[in-house]
Design an enzyme around this catalytic site. Structure first.
Site: not given
Lengths: 95, 477, 483
Positions: C75, C150, C174
């Site tokens: 990420k 997210s 997330s």
């Protein structure tokens, strides 16, 4: 609870956050909506509740007083917007 | 109208740790710009603070020295404001739960002791520096100082004159140096203070509106800045004006204080507990350990030096400024077996002068306690005179030999042999008939001439007491 | 090769059925073919192939770890020295971190291959991946819907097999929410289990990194590498890391599953509810006992979260000021102009909204009513979890109220977006670990089942998830077009 455009401008200044003039109203509206969510909290009695800042009930760990970092100025300043003579440059600071 | 001044001081003492309070970067003063600012000090994304144990220990030592409450639970908070010397946009400080609680410090004013309350002392990180010399109209930022541990010591508004404020600041300065937690170097900003000053009509209980004078970095300036601010406030009130609560900067060049509007604007610091740091827990064991290591405090030491060594106030004051110096004195006293006064005189006199000249601290003295003791012992037992001792001292400073070897090697042993002295005296009396005449006709000052001549003839090695005694006998006979 | 799990690929590499270079090239090709998902912000083919080559060498030398040679993706919130780390923001569009996150270092040490950096909501603020400066990510199950956020890039990439597995971070859901919406397995560990060093902070007391994988077994392998004490993170917890794979096959007979009534009330899509009911029935078959419980303070999680997270973020994001790194506005006239324009131009709307909210909540006169109150509520919520987990082994419930919603559907209504996090947020406030596992489909879109355990019970959660995956195959489904 609702926030005015003036409130938003004040908060934005505290946060040094530029906001487009035409967006101020929308932010005021969104923040007011968020504050409406918060009303639910005020309905709960928390008089004898300890605030919780961390999920873990732990103590701060202490580090030995040793110099472990070396000079990396070059690596750090390669990514800086404006430097000169090893200094970060900013518009003139007036005291 | 008669006015009364009310003063409270916030002193920032940089703690003498090797590394920063939340990072492993060095804290040495005077490095090239930004060479001692690591990723944590620069506030790069994702990096995290870890607390330096030594900073905590030093804060606790200080708290114990002022008999303060040591918080078993203290919390770091973020103080939010934007300034280019503050890389994260917040300073890690302490707000609701400082590490050191209420304590006190006694100062002496005109022979009277006054107790000044200490409200609290908390740990925080120092900011960097803005360099205002011109970079094409821009300001340069050096973050070497960012993250240096500070102990902010906040007093009660207990001081009533600039003199008291200076006395308090001096006392604090002496204490932090004595405890070895701050080098006290005010030129380098290791010890600096903000003064909260207000005035009120004498007899009034409520405080007047205060102004905060920022960043005062000398004792002289504290006094001047406060006196100026007091004059300004009184003049303003008497001319019908009103004091506004504000931050003012003392300008030592113009000798005045002026408003710092830039710092005033929107000072809503939005303190909240720093989620990157956990509460600092100081348990009884930690406190007991520090207490055991706690040195004898300056006040106690001064009283003891007076009772045990019968020294004069001035010598005591000098000897107890730092622990190493006091320890040095006691070591010399013990080893040499000499009178305390002789030890004190040499340490505060010749040795201190030589160290000052060389820019050295007592710990780095080329003459250690043992070697100085050797010298003093030979003065005490009359092996050498005070004058010769100064020569030996010079040689001790320059070499690693001990006093006895130097005395033997240079043939400096004092002559107490009355026969040898008598021979010289007889010769000098014979060689200087007119001086003898003058002395005998009442010019007492001539006595010194004879002493000088004898000492010169004996290359300073004659025992002065013996010379005096014999000269008197011969001249007065 | 893309149909295989991490555990299976690891065996293939050890057996030299294929090399890491081949595997890596295969995934690089897939990434190239499926750019329409926009799951990657940065792809690093040269680095990946170099790492793959080194991994093959390591395998040849018999020095390998389960992750050696496995192509993974990070990420874009984890700092990677030498590769741009954007955090999904214009503010850091060109930010080259001079250090790597502890998590990244650990994967490097294990010999994993990094394919690139994954798209995400800007500074991890968002539930749909639409706040990314680099454009929204598409859900591989239906490209007109969001992948969640997210960690939407991570979920989409793993779901579409554009990486074997990926890292994510979870502040209010997330990891779990995008895992649920994209039909993969996601684990948010106990707060403090995985180091936050070098992971760009959103809300420091809530943020936690974790694995996003095909299966629970893969999550166990990834977590094994990610977890552990880090002296660079004061909030990292110094307790030993268990072997997460050793207990995967334990029987679930006698397992006590708590179902909080607050999780199954109004607002939960009835088809999602039905899917979850079948999943729970499956657990009953495995020998578990189902217990109805109540956690009365769960309803306070959203308001408390939307005070605490913005408050922390308002301070965490103050460092982005255009002075030392990151975006700086053109020709600032003075200091205030430098700050307001750099930040005003560098941050997107959602980030600004949260900074404003947090600044307001902490400001004089409002601190007690908002911030302090929220911290007290946080305590109540955490006590609800402690009480519940004292009577049951695991709490189960939905991850999201519905399956993935349409791109653009909630962008104009931030409050509606916030409410979609209703089932995940409380877990972060308490700091307990939780997982999302694929539990079926509604109209072709994946549904996630949430498993919530006690502090540091990741091994137990993985066991519970793994046992379910032994009797179901929801986690093996591949979205159409990515087979």
């Amino acid at each position: 609870m609702s926030l005015t455009a003036d409130d938003v401008n004040k908060i934005a200044h505290l946060a040094r956050l530029g906001i487009d003039k035409q967006d101020v109203g929308a932010y005021a509206n969104d923040l007011s909506g968020m504050l409406d969510l918060m009303i639910r909290m005020s309905e709960v009695n928390t008089d004898h509740v300890e605030p919780m800042a961390h999920p873990m009930d732990q103590a701060q760990r202490l580090r030995a007083d040793e110099v472990t970092e070396i000079n990396q100025r070059e690596a750090f300043q390669v990514i800086a917007p404006q430097v000169e003579a090893g200094l970060y440059l900013v518009p003139k600071v007036i005291e | 109208m008669e006015w009364e001044t009310v003063i409270g001081l916030e002193v920032h003492a940089q703690l003498a740790t090797r590394s920063k309070i939340f990072s492993g970067a060095a804290t040495v003063y005077g490095a090239e710009p930004n060479t001692q600012a690591c990723a944590v000090d620069l506030g790069l994304p994702g990096v995290l603070p870890v607390l330096n144990q030594e900073a905590v220990r030093m804060a606790v030592i200080f708290g114990m020295a002022i008999e303060a409450h040591i918080a078993p639970y203290s919390v770091f908070a973020r103080k939010n404001y934007f300034y280019p010397d503050l890389p994260k946009g917040y300073q890690i400080s302490q707000m609701d739960h400082p590490i050191v609680g209420v304590g006190h410090l006694d100062i002496e004013i005109d022979g009277l002791i006054k107790r000044i309350g200490v409200t609290r002392a908390h740990l925080e990180e120092d900011a960097g520096k803005s360099l205002h010399e011109d970079f094409h109209g821009l300001t340069g930022i050096d973050l070497n100082r960012a993250g240096t541990p500070l102990l902010e010591i906040v007093s009660e508004p207990d001081m009533r004159t600039a003199k008291e404020a200076v006395a308090y600041m001096r006392k604090l300065h002496e204490l932090v140096r004595y405890l070895g937690i701050c080098d006290g170097n005010m030129q380098e900003g290791s010890f600096r203070c903000d003064a909260n000053v207000s005035v009120r009509p004498k007899g009034q209980v409520e405080f007047g509106t205060r102004a905060e004078i920022k960043n005062i970095n000398s004792f002289k300036f504290v006094e001047k800045a406060i006196n100026h601010e007091v004059e300004r406030q009184i003049a303003l009130i008497e001319s019908g004006g009103k004091i506004v609560q504000e931050t003012r900067l003392y300008d030592s060049v113009k000798d005045e204080t002026r408003s710092m509007r830039s710092k005033e604007e929107a000072n809503d610091y939005r303190y909240f507990p720093d989620p990157d740091l956990l509460p600092v827990i100081i348990d009884e064991a930690f406190k007991a350990q520090i207490k055991a290591e706690l040195p004898e405090l300056p006040e106690a030491k001064k009283l003891r030096f007076k009772a045990e060594y019968h020294l004069d106030e001035e010598s005591i004051a000098i000897l107890t400024v730092t622990r190493p110096l006091a320890d040095y004195f006691e070591a010399v006293y013990k080893k040499s077996g000499c009178e305390a006064k002789l030890c004190a005189n040499w340490i505060t006199g010749d040795l201190s002068a030589a160290l000052n000249k060389a820019g050295l601290e007592i710990n780095a003295s080329p003459i250690n306690a043992e070697r100085l003791s050797g010298l003093l012992a030979r003065i005490s037992d009359n092996t050498i005179s005070g004058k010769i001792a100064k020569q030996v001292f010079e040689l001790l400073w320059q070499s690693t030999a001990n006093a006895d070897d130097i005395i033997a090697e240079q043939g400096l042993t004092q002559i107490s042999d009355t026969g040898a002295i008598e021979t010289i005296i007889d010769k000098i009396i014979a060689d200087n008939p007119s001086q003898v005449e003058q002395y005998r006709s009442g010019k007492d000052k001539m006595f010194a001439f004879f002493v000088g001549q004898v000492m010169k003839a004996m290359q300073g090695k004659a025992n002065p007491a013996e010379v005096n005694k014999m000269l008197k006998e011969k001249l007065n006979s | 090769m893309h149909t295989k799990t991490l555990a299976e690929l690891s065996l293939g590499l050890q057996a030299k059925t294929y090399s890491s270079v081949e595997l890596t090239q295969f995934f690089l090709n897939r990434i190239d073919q499926h750019q329409q998902l926009n799951s990657y912000i940065t792809v690093t083919p040269e680095l990946a192939l170099a790492q793959a080559k080194a991994a093959d060498q390591r395998i040849a030398n018999g020095m390998s770890d389960l992750l050696t040679g496995i192509p993974i993706a990070q990420k874009d919130i984890f700092c990677t020295q030498g590769v741009i780390t954007t955090c999904g923001s214009k503010m850091l569009a060109n930010f080259n971190a001079p250090y790597s996150a502890t998590v990244v270092d650990k994967f490097n040490q294990a010999g994993a291959v990094m394919l690139g950096k994954l798209n995400m909501d800007e500074f991890a603020m968002g539930s749909s991946n639409e706040t990314s400066y680099f454009g929204s990510v598409k859900n591989p199950w239906n490209i007109n819907t969001v992948p969640g956020g997210s960690s939407g890039g991570s979920a989409a990439a793993v779901s579409a097999r554009l990486a074997v597995c990926a890292t994510g971070t979870d502040t209010g859901g997330s990891i779990r929410q995008p895992a649920a919406l994209c039909g993969i397995t996601g684990l948010k560990p106990t707060y403090g289990r995985v180091s936050r060093y070098g992971m760009i902070a959103y809300a420091s007391s809530l943020d936690q990194g974790g694995p996003m994988t095909r299966s629970a077994e893969d999550a166990a392998i990834m977590l094994q590498t990610m977890a552990g004490f880090d002296e660079k993170d004061s909030t990292s917890v110094d307790i030993p890391v268990p072997d997460y794979r050793i207990g995967l096959n334990k029987s679930l007979v006698g397992l006590k599953i708590g179902l909080p009534k607050e999780f199954f009330g109004e607002g939960l899509d009835e088809n999602v509810a039905a899917t979850l009911a079948s999943a729970i029935a499956e657990y009953r078959k495995l020998g578990a006992e189902i217990i109805d419980i109540s956690m009365p303070n769960l309803k306070l999680a959203i308001p408390a979260y939307y005070v605490i997270a913005p408050a922390e973020c308002s301070a965490n994001l103050s460092r982005f000021d255009g002075v030392r790194y990151g975006y700086r506005c053109e020709s600032p006239v003075d200091l205030t102009d430098l700050y307001t324009r750099s930040r005003g131009e560098g941050f997107g709307k959602e980030v600004k909204r949260r900074i404003l909210m947090g600044t307001y909540a902490l400001s004089t006169g409002y601190y007690d009513a908002y911030y302090l109150k929220a911290q007290k509520i946080r305590r109540l919520i955490s006590e609800d979890f402690k009480a519940a987990l004292a009577t049951v082994d695991v709490i189960m419930g939905p991850v999201t109220p519905s399956t993935a919603f349409g791109i653009g559907e909630k962008m104009d209504d931030p409050i509606a977006m916030y409410l979609s996090d209703i089932y995940t947020i409380a877990i972060n406030l308490a700091g307990v670990p939780a997982m999302s596992i694929p539990a079926g489909f509604v109209a072709g879109m994946p549904v996630g089942l949430q498993l919530i355990g006690d502090y540091f019970s990741e091994d137990r959660l993985l066991n519970i998830a793994h046992q379910y995956q032994q009797v179901t195959d929801w986690h093996n489904f591949i979205p159409t077009g990515f087979e």
